[in-house]
Design a protein around this motif. Sequence first.
Motif, PDB file in Angstrom:
ATOM      1  N   ARG A  43       0.843  -1.194   0.000  1.00  0.00           N
ATOM      2  CA  ARG A  43       0.000   0.000   0.000  1.00  0.00           C
ATOM      3  C   ARG A  43       0.884   1.252   0.000  1.00  0.00           C
ATOM      4  O   ARG A  43       2.043   1.183   0.374  1.00  0.00           O
ATOM      5  CB  ARG A  43      -0.904   0.029   1.239  1.00  0.00           C
ATOM      6  CG  ARG A  43      -1.919  -1.083   1.289  1.00  0.00           C
ATOM      7  CD  ARG A  43      -2.870  -0.956   0.138  1.00  0.00           C
ATOM      8  NE  ARG A  43      -4.072  -1.730   0.381  1.00  0.00           N
ATOM      9  CZ  ARG A  43      -5.214  -1.483  -0.190  1.00  0.00           C
ATOM     10  NH1 ARG A  43      -5.333  -0.511  -1.043  1.00  0.00           N
ATOM     11  NH2 ARG A  43      -6.247  -2.233   0.062  1.00  0.00           N
ATOM     12  N   THR A  50     -11.751   5.001  -2.297  1.00  0.00           N
ATOM     13  CA  THR A  50     -10.923   3.792  -2.276  1.00  0.00           C
ATOM     14  C   THR A  50     -11.584   2.705  -1.438  1.00  0.00           C
ATOM     15  O   THR A  50     -11.671   1.545  -1.859  1.00  0.00           O
ATOM     16  CB  THR A  50      -9.520   4.113  -1.718  1.00  0.00           C
ATOM     17  OG1 THR A  50      -8.923   5.108  -2.541  1.00  0.00           O
ATOM     18  CG2 THR A  50      -8.640   2.876  -1.680  1.00  0.00           C
ATOM     19  N   MET A  51     -12.064   3.084  -0.266  1.00  0.00           N
ATOM     20  CA  MET A  51     -12.711   2.100   0.607  1.00  0.00           C
ATOM     21  C   MET A  51     -13.952   1.520  -0.058  1.00  0.00           C
ATOM     22  O   MET A  51     -14.192   0.315   0.015  1.00  0.00           O
ATOM     23  CB  MET A  51     -13.055   2.739   1.955  1.00  0.00           C
ATOM     24  CG  MET A  51     -11.836   3.064   2.795  1.00  0.00           C
ATOM     25  SD  MET A  51     -12.255   3.901   4.334  1.00  0.00           S
ATOM     26  CE  MET A  51     -12.990   2.552   5.251  1.00  0.00           C
ATOM     27  N   ARG A  52     -14.745   2.365  -0.702  1.00  0.00           N
ATOM     28  CA  ARG A  52     -15.961   1.900  -1.363  1.00  0.00           C
ATOM     29  C   ARG A  52     -15.608   0.952  -2.505  1.00  0.00           C
ATOM     30  O   ARG A  52     -16.214  -0.105  -2.667  1.00  0.00           O
ATOM     31  CB  ARG A  52     -16.759   3.099  -1.886  1.00  0.00           C
ATOM     32  CG  ARG A  52     -18.176   2.752  -2.229  1.00  0.00           C
ATOM     33  CD  ARG A  52     -19.020   3.975  -2.598  1.00  0.00           C
ATOM     34  NE  ARG A  52     -18.970   5.009  -1.587  1.00  0.00           N
ATOM     35  CZ  ARG A  52     -18.633   6.270  -1.825  1.00  0.00           C
ATOM     36  NH1 ARG A  52     -18.332   6.676  -3.030  1.00  0.00           N
ATOM     37  NH2 ARG A  52     -18.620   7.141  -0.855  1.00  0.00           N
ATOM     38  N   SER A  53     -14.599   1.310  -3.307  1.00  0.00           N
ATOM     39  CA  SER A  53     -14.248   0.485  -4.473  1.00  0.00           C
ATOM     40  C   SER A  53     -13.661  -0.860  -4.062  1.00  0.00           C
ATOM     41  O   SER A  53     -13.753  -1.824  -4.812  1.00  0.00           O
ATOM     42  CB  SER A  53     -13.275   1.239  -5.387  1.00  0.00           C
ATOM     43  OG  SER A  53     -12.017   1.375  -4.761  1.00  0.00           O
ATOM     44  N   GLU A  54     -13.058  -0.938  -2.873  1.00  0.00           N
ATOM     45  CA  GLU A  54     -12.474  -2.192  -2.409  1.00  0.00           C
ATOM     46  C   GLU A  54     -13.397  -2.955  -1.460  1.00  0.00           C
ATOM     47  O   GLU A  54     -12.987  -3.936  -0.851  1.00  0.00           O
ATOM     48  CB  GLU A  54     -11.121  -1.907  -1.751  1.00  0.00           C
ATOM     49  CG  GLU A  54     -10.112  -1.370  -2.755  1.00  0.00           C
ATOM     50  CD  GLU A  54      -8.728  -1.195  -2.157  1.00  0.00           C
ATOM     51  OE1 GLU A  54      -8.468  -1.743  -1.065  1.00  0.00           O
ATOM     52  OE2 GLU A  54      -7.917  -0.513  -2.799  1.00  0.00           O
ATOM     53  N   GLY A  55     -14.630  -2.476  -1.331  1.00  0.00           N
ATOM     54  CA  GLY A  55     -15.601  -3.196  -0.504  1.00  0.00           C
ATOM     55  C   GLY A  55     -15.427  -2.999   0.985  1.00  0.00           C
ATOM     56  O   GLY A  55     -15.992  -3.736   1.783  1.00  0.00           O
ATOM     57  N   MET A  56     -14.639  -2.016   1.379  1.00  0.00           N
ATOM     58  CA  MET A  56     -14.432  -1.751   2.805  1.00  0.00           C
ATOM     59  C   MET A  56     -15.464  -0.797   3.368  1.00  0.00           C
ATOM     60  O   MET A  56     -15.560  -0.619   4.565  1.00  0.00           O
ATOM     61  CB  MET A  56     -13.049  -1.135   3.030  1.00  0.00           C
ATOM     62  CG  MET A  56     -11.890  -2.043   2.775  1.00  0.00           C
ATOM     63  SD  MET A  56     -10.376  -1.182   3.186  1.00  0.00           S
ATOM     64  CE  MET A  56      -9.693  -0.941   1.568  1.00  0.00           C
TER      65      MET A  56
END
Length: 177
Positions: free
Chosen positions: A6, A32-38
């Motif tokens: 990272r 970023t969190m949304r796109s990685e499912g976090m």
Amino acid sequence: LHGPGRPHRDFEELKAAVERGGLAAMELVAITMRSEGMLSCRALSFRGTTFNMRIMQLEPEQTAMYTAAAELWQRLFKVLCNFQLSEKRFLQSMYGKKGPGKHMDVATIMRYFWSMQQQFFKQLLISLKVDKAVQMANDALTRGEQVVISMWSTGEALMELGLQRLPSGPDGQGAAA
């Protein structure tokens, strides 16, 4: 968001980058969190979960920051009041006694001021809790627990409280408003 592979070695480095980047960096973290499912933008339910309310004592530097912010907002309020008084005098000189009422909406100005102040302090208080929340989450993960951190209110508790206060409908649920 941090660690091997990272851009940031650890949480402290990520936190510093977000603090430097301001709102744009916060938006990038959310994307970023949304796109990685976090991160999910859906409402969450508390069913099947437990939580504990913890009171966090402010560190001396946090108390000083809060006090400085309160003093700043007091100064801003005085500046705004002085500005409005000057503007009222100017409008009276230009348009007569009724000029300020036609050209200056004091109630709306003050509503915006108090709204911004409330939003500011809400965000300040949330930000003062981040380090403790990260520590608590890491402790829970070490114990093998799963962690959900909400950066927004779910509104569920307020909605349920409101429904409880409404007269019951035929199915025993709160009546729709």
